[in-house]
Design a protein around this motif. Structure first.
Motif, PDB file in Angstrom:
ATOM      1  N   ALA A   1       0.826  -1.209   0.000  1.00  0.00           N
ATOM      2  CA  ALA A   1       0.000   0.000   0.000  1.00  0.00           C
ATOM      3  C   ALA A   1       0.858   1.257   0.000  1.00  0.00           C
ATOM      4  N   MET A   2       1.954   1.226   0.740  1.00  0.00           N
ATOM      5  CA  MET A   2       2.854   2.380   0.781  1.00  0.00           C
ATOM      6  C   MET A   2       3.567   2.556  -0.559  1.00  0.00           C
ATOM      7  N   ALA A   3       3.973   1.443  -1.161  1.00  0.00           N
ATOM      8  CA  ALA A   3       4.647   1.521  -2.459  1.00  0.00           C
ATOM      9  C   ALA A   3       3.695   2.057  -3.526  1.00  0.00           C
ATOM     10  N   ASP A   4       2.444   1.632  -3.456  1.00  0.00           N
ATOM     11  CA  ASP A   4       1.441   2.112  -4.400  1.00  0.00           C
ATOM     12  C   ASP A   4       1.213   3.617  -4.224  1.00  0.00           C
ATOM     13  N   ALA A   5       1.140   4.075  -2.978  1.00  0.00           N
ATOM     14  CA  ALA A   5       0.956   5.502  -2.714  1.00  0.00           C
ATOM     15  C   ALA A   5       2.145   6.307  -3.223  1.00  0.00           C
ATOM     16  N   ASP A   6       3.338   5.778  -3.005  1.00  0.00           N
ATOM     17  CA  ASP A   6       4.560   6.449  -3.474  1.00  0.00           C
ATOM     18  C   ASP A   6       4.545   6.565  -4.998  1.00  0.00           C
TER      19      ASP A   6
END
Length: 351
Positions: free
Chosen positions: A53-58
């Motif tokens: 989820a964090m990688a997608d947001a980044d």
């Protein structure tokens, strides 16, 4: 030429809750005011994202061109301080804080500490912060050291739809709230069990998908309750207007509200309100319209319900006061105008 706003929200923008309803209303009116809103949906796991989820947001933030105006819902922004700091250097990063993440009920002390640190860091990275109440603005100033000059307040609006007739036989106690620990459905059930000797019916309306485990537990408690046959659980409906108009009282023992849009809807429907004396609702609800009891006190909640159910003159006075207060509630047009003017400060900045 249209001004452009990138608006990042966690999960499905169609989610039924006060915060998402606020987002949808503001987006609709910004578009009507010639703003191009590019909606970007992040993982629904926020504010508890995993690595993916964090990688997608980044990746989604990276994909936004430099110097664009980006508004991020606090449910996500407060849980990604490193990304906020990383992208604030190339984007006009703005925050929307419905209420501080650390104020959510059911968190461990470690989670509270984390959210306090993380959200403060994220808000420091943002150029400005939009909040939905004076209570939240004061909280951010007092506990997160966010300068007043950095905060813009845009209260949620209401849509006038007439007043409830309040002729239920027996009286109807309405609760509209997502089924999460903070909203206090467990405490409400205990209070209702304490007044089984008098006539009433209850209707619970709210999203059960935000915390499925908690919703399942509440269902279990309701199924074995001695008042189960008097409580209609509608789970989630899109338009709650008819529910408000058919009710006699509004009751919501929430532990904390950043504003409390359901309370505003109850006022706009002319309903007497029973709630805990905490959060924003305790700050802005007119005294004559509500009966507030100490937070977490089930006996006091039950007694308040008993008093109003058995005291018709008092409840009629509260309903009359609610109808008067409804006339001064802000509209969605008011809210959108404030947000649009706030955004114009950034639309005029060089790209």
């Amino acid at each position: 030429m249209k001004n452009t706003l990138y608006f990042l929200v966690p999960g499905d923008i169609r989610t039924h809750s006060g915060g998402y309803a606020y987002n949808r209303r503001i987006i609709k009116r910004l578009i009507e005011n010639n703003v191009q809103v590019i909606l970007i949906e992040l993982s629904a796991l926020f504010p508890f994202p995993d690595r993916a989820a964090m990688a997608d947001a980044d990746a989604k933030l990276t994909g936004i061109p430099a110097h664009e105006i980006v508004l991020v819902d606090g449910l996500a922004l407060g849980a990604m301080p490193q990304l906020a700091q990383k992208h604030a250097a190339r984007l006009y990063l703005l925050a929307l804080c419905h209420h501080p993440l650390a104020m959510e009920t059911g968190l461990s002390s470690d989670q509270v500490d984390y959210f306090q640190r993380a959200e403060q860091q994220a808000l420091f990275a943002a150029r400005s912060v939009l909040v939905t109440s004076n209570t939240t603005a004061n909280y951010l100033t007092q506990f997160y050291a966010v300068p007043n000059s950095k905060i813009k307040i845009a209260l949620p609006g209401t849509q006038p739809h007439g007043f409830a007739a309040r002729r239920g036989a027996p009286p109807i106690l309405l609760t509209v709230a997502s089924v999460i620990p903070r909203k206090g459905h467990d405490l409400l059930l205990q209070a209702l069990e304490r007044i089984e000797d008098i006539a009433w019916r209850a209707r619970w309306v709210g999203n059960t998908q935000l915390n499925p485990g908690w919703s399942a537990w509440i269902h279990q408690q309701l199924n074995v309750s001695k008042v189960a046959d008097r409580i209609a659980w509608l789970e989630d409906i899109v338009d709650t207007t008819e529910e408000y108009l058919a009710a006699d009282f509004f009751v919501l023992p929430s532990a904390y509200e950043g504003y409390g849009m359901a309370f505003a809807e109850a006022l706009s429907s002319g309903l007497p309100i029973i709630a805990f004396e905490t959060g924003a609702q305790a700050q802005w609800l007119p005294q004559q319209t509500c009966l507030l009891v100490p937070p977490g006190d089930v006996n006091a909640l039950a007694e308040a319900l008993r008093v109003l159910l058995l005291n018709s003159p008092r409840s009629e006075d509260m309903a009359a006061a609610a109808r008067i207060a409804a006339q001064s509630l802000p509209s969605w047009e008011n809210a959108a105008e404030i947000v649009h003017m706030w955004l114009n400060e950034f639309f005029s900045l060089p790209k």
